[in-house]
Motif scaffolding. Structure first.
Motif, PDB file in Angstrom:
ATOM      1  N   MET A   1       0.844  -1.180   0.000  1.00 23.70           N
ATOM      2  CA  MET A   1       0.000   0.000   0.000  1.00 23.70           C
ATOM      3  C   MET A   1       0.889   1.243   0.000  1.00 23.70           C
ATOM      4  SD  MET A   1      -2.804   0.965   2.858  1.00 23.70           S
ATOM      5  CE  MET A   1      -4.097   2.067   2.484  1.00 23.70           C
ATOM      6  N   LYS A   2       0.570   2.170  -0.860  1.00 15.51           N
ATOM      7  CA  LYS A   2       1.316   3.417  -0.958  1.00 15.51           C
ATOM      8  C   LYS A   2       0.336   4.569  -1.134  1.00 15.51           C
ATOM      9  CE  LYS A   2       5.271   1.314  -3.230  1.00 15.51           C
ATOM     10  NZ  LYS A   2       6.087   1.280  -4.431  1.00 15.51           N
ATOM     11  N   ILE A   3       0.749   5.743  -0.675  1.00 17.13           N
ATOM     12  CA  ILE A   3      -0.024   6.966  -0.904  1.00 17.13           C
ATOM     13  C   ILE A   3       0.911   7.948  -1.590  1.00 17.13           C
ATOM     14  CG2 ILE A   3      -1.275   8.882   0.129  1.00 17.13           C
ATOM     15  CD1 ILE A   3      -1.970   7.008   2.470  1.00 17.13           C
ATOM     16  N   ASN A   4       0.546   8.349  -2.795  1.00 14.51           N
ATOM     17  CA  ASN A   4       1.343   9.313  -3.557  1.00 14.51           C
ATOM     18  C   ASN A   4       0.900  10.723  -3.187  1.00 14.51           C
ATOM     19  OD1 ASN A   4       2.586   7.176  -5.022  1.00 14.51           O
ATOM     20  ND2 ASN A   4       0.773   7.050  -6.287  1.00 14.51           N
ATOM     21  N   LEU A   5       1.873  11.557  -2.866  1.00 12.39           N
ATOM     22  CA  LEU A   5       1.607  12.940  -2.458  1.00 12.39           C
ATOM     23  C   LEU A   5       2.487  13.897  -3.242  1.00 12.39           C
ATOM     24  CD1 LEU A   5       1.620  12.222   1.365  1.00 12.39           C
ATOM     25  CD2 LEU A   5      -0.399  12.750  -0.005  1.00 12.39           C
ATOM     26  N   ARG A   6       1.985  15.091  -3.443  1.00  7.27           N
ATOM     27  CA  ARG A   6       2.758  16.145  -4.104  1.00  7.27           C
ATOM     28  C   ARG A   6       2.804  17.339  -3.151  1.00  7.27           C
ATOM     29  NH1 ARG A   6       1.350  16.793  -9.876  1.00  7.27           N
ATOM     30  NH2 ARG A   6       2.992  15.260 -10.010  1.00  7.27           N
ATOM     31  N   ILE A   7       4.018  17.770  -2.830  1.00  7.35           N
ATOM     32  CA  ILE A   7       4.174  18.934  -1.958  1.00  7.35           C
ATOM     33  C   ILE A   7       4.712  20.108  -2.760  1.00  7.35           C
ATOM     34  CG2 ILE A   7       4.397  17.735   0.244  1.00  7.35           C
ATOM     35  CD1 ILE A   7       7.410  17.871  -0.024  1.00  7.35           C
ATOM     36  N   GLU A   8       4.213  21.281  -2.430  1.00 10.36           N
ATOM     37  CA  GLU A   8       4.706  22.512  -3.028  1.00 10.36           C
ATOM     38  C   GLU A   8       5.426  23.282  -1.928  1.00 10.36           C
ATOM     39  OE1 GLU A   8       3.070  26.674  -4.842  1.00 10.36           O
ATOM     40  OE2 GLU A   8       1.848  24.883  -5.155  1.00 10.36           O
ATOM     41  N   LEU A   9       6.706  23.508  -2.145  1.00 13.20           N
ATOM     42  CA  LEU A   9       7.529  24.189  -1.152  1.00 13.20           C
ATOM     43  C   LEU A   9       7.474  25.698  -1.347  1.00 13.20           C
ATOM     44  CD1 LEU A   9      10.571  21.763  -1.299  1.00 13.20           C
ATOM     45  CD2 LEU A   9       8.731  21.792   0.376  1.00 13.20           C
ATOM     46  N   ALA A  10       7.773  26.432  -0.289  1.00 11.91           N
ATOM     47  CA  ALA A  10       7.770  27.895  -0.343  1.00 11.91           C
ATOM     48  C   ALA A  10       8.752  28.415  -1.394  1.00 11.91           C
ATOM     49  CB  ALA A  10       8.097  28.460   1.035  1.00 11.91           C
ATOM     50  N   SER A  11       9.775  27.630  -1.698  1.00 13.90           N
ATOM     51  CA  SER A  11      10.773  28.017  -2.696  1.00 13.90           C
ATOM     52  C   SER A  11      10.219  27.957  -4.123  1.00 13.90           C
ATOM     53  CB  SER A  11      11.980  27.087  -2.599  1.00 13.90           C
ATOM     54  OG  SER A  11      11.612  25.764  -2.970  1.00 13.90           O
ATOM     55  N   GLY A  12       9.020  27.357  -4.279  1.00 10.85           N
ATOM     56  CA  GLY A  12       8.429  27.196  -5.600  1.00 10.85           C
ATOM     57  C   GLY A  12       8.638  25.808  -6.164  1.00 10.85           C
ATOM     58  N   GLU A  13       9.505  25.043  -5.541  1.00  7.05           N
ATOM     59  CA  GLU A  13       9.771  23.679  -5.979  1.00  7.05           C
ATOM     60  C   GLU A  13       8.568  22.785  -5.675  1.00  7.05           C
ATOM     61  OE1 GLU A  13      12.878  20.028  -4.915  1.00  7.05           O
ATOM     62  OE2 GLU A  13      12.978  21.901  -3.791  1.00  7.05           O
ATOM     63  N   THR A  14       8.280  21.868  -6.586  1.00 15.41           N
ATOM     64  CA  THR A  14       7.243  20.861  -6.379  1.00 15.41           C
ATOM     65  C   THR A  14       7.938  19.515  -6.261  1.00 15.41           C
ATOM     66  OG1 THR A  14       5.632  22.117  -7.667  1.00 15.41           O
ATOM     67  CG2 THR A  14       5.189  19.794  -7.349  1.00 15.41           C
ATOM     68  N   LYS A  15       7.497  18.724  -5.294  1.00 15.38           N
ATOM     69  CA  LYS A  15       8.153  17.459  -5.035  1.00 15.38           C
ATOM     70  C   LYS A  15       7.101  16.368  -4.868  1.00 15.38           C
ATOM     71  CE  LYS A  15      12.196  16.297  -2.367  1.00 15.38           C
ATOM     72  NZ  LYS A  15      12.960  16.563  -1.169  1.00 15.38           N
ATOM     73  N   ASP A  16       7.287  15.246  -5.566  1.00 16.33           N
ATOM     74  CA  ASP A  16       6.417  14.091  -5.415  1.00 16.33           C
ATOM     75  C   ASP A  16       7.051  13.129  -4.420  1.00 16.33           C
ATOM     76  OD1 ASP A  16       4.476  14.890  -7.260  1.00 16.33           O
ATOM     77  OD2 ASP A  16       5.668  14.141  -8.929  1.00 16.33           O
ATOM     78  N   VAL A  17       6.273  12.692  -3.450  1.00 11.59           N
ATOM     79  CA  VAL A  17       6.756  11.743  -2.448  1.00 11.59           C
ATOM     80  C   VAL A  17       5.767  10.595  -2.323  1.00 11.59           C
ATOM     81  CG1 VAL A  17       8.038  13.484  -1.145  1.00 11.59           C
ATOM     82  CG2 VAL A  17       5.696  12.963  -0.507  1.00 11.59           C
ATOM     83  N   VAL A  18       6.258   9.466  -1.838  1.00  9.27           N
ATOM     84  CA  VAL A  18       5.420   8.287  -1.648  1.00  9.27           C
ATOM     85  C   VAL A  18       5.471   7.892  -0.179  1.00  9.27           C
ATOM     86  CG1 VAL A  18       5.075   5.860  -2.241  1.00  9.27           C
ATOM     87  CG2 VAL A  18       5.861   7.466  -3.987  1.00  9.27           C
ATOM     88  N   ALA A  19       4.310   7.846   0.439  1.00  7.36           N
ATOM     89  CA  ALA A  19       4.200   7.339   1.805  1.00  7.36           C
ATOM     90  C   ALA A  19       3.987   5.832   1.715  1.00  7.36           C
ATOM     91  CB  ALA A  19       3.044   8.004   2.530  1.00  7.36           C
ATOM     92  N   THR A  20       4.843   5.076   2.385  1.00  8.48           N
ATOM     93  CA  THR A  20       4.764   3.619   2.352  1.00  8.48           C
ATOM     94  C   THR A  20       4.289   3.101   3.710  1.00  8.48           C
ATOM     95  OG1 THR A  20       7.058   3.373   3.038  1.00  8.48           O
ATOM     96  CG2 THR A  20       6.648   3.505   0.657  1.00  8.48           C
ATOM     97  N   ALA A  21       4.302   1.791   3.858  1.00  4.93           N
ATOM     98  CA  ALA A  21       3.820   1.170   5.089  1.00  4.93           C
ATOM     99  C   ALA A  21       4.510   1.751   6.327  1.00  4.93           C
ATOM    100  CB  ALA A  21       4.019  -0.341   5.024  1.00  4.93           C
ATOM    101  N   ALA A  22       5.802   1.989   6.263  1.00  2.00           N
ATOM    102  CA  ALA A  22       6.525   2.542   7.416  1.00  2.00           C
ATOM    103  C   ALA A  22       5.968   3.907   7.811  1.00  2.00           C
ATOM    104  CB  ALA A  22       8.017   2.651   7.100  1.00  2.00           C
TER     105      ALA A  22
END
Length: 83
Positions: A1-22
């Motif tokens: 099971m994974k949850i895909n997330l996209r964060i937008e940082l104050a710097s303007g950078e966009t980052k995709d991250v994956v939340a896993t079981a841990a």
């Protein structure tokens, strides 16, 4: 099971991250809520915590959750598994 997330940082950078079981176990321990409850009552803090947990676990940040959140402008569910 994974949850895909996209964060937008104050710097303007966009980052995709994956939340896993841990990260989901860390979430359940922190909030004493089942990860399944996100479908009904997702709070901004919950999504941010999952993203931070993923970043922290992968050593992409050494900052505490509160310090890290100060650098984030937004978060949403991501579309795809980031590489």
């Amino acid at each position: 099971m994974k949850i895909n997330l996209r964060i937008e940082l104050a710097s303007g950078e966009t980052k995709d991250v994956v939340a896993t079981a841990a990260d989901m176990v860390a979430f359940e321990r922190e909030f004493e809520l089942s990860i399944a409850s996100l479908e009904k009552t997702a709070k901004l803090t919950h999504l941010l915590y999952l993203a931070w947990s993923s970043e922290h676990r992968r050593k992409a940040t050494a900052k505490s959750f509160d310090e890290w959140v100060e650098e984030v402008d937004g978060i949403s569910y991501g579309d795809a598994d980031p590489k």
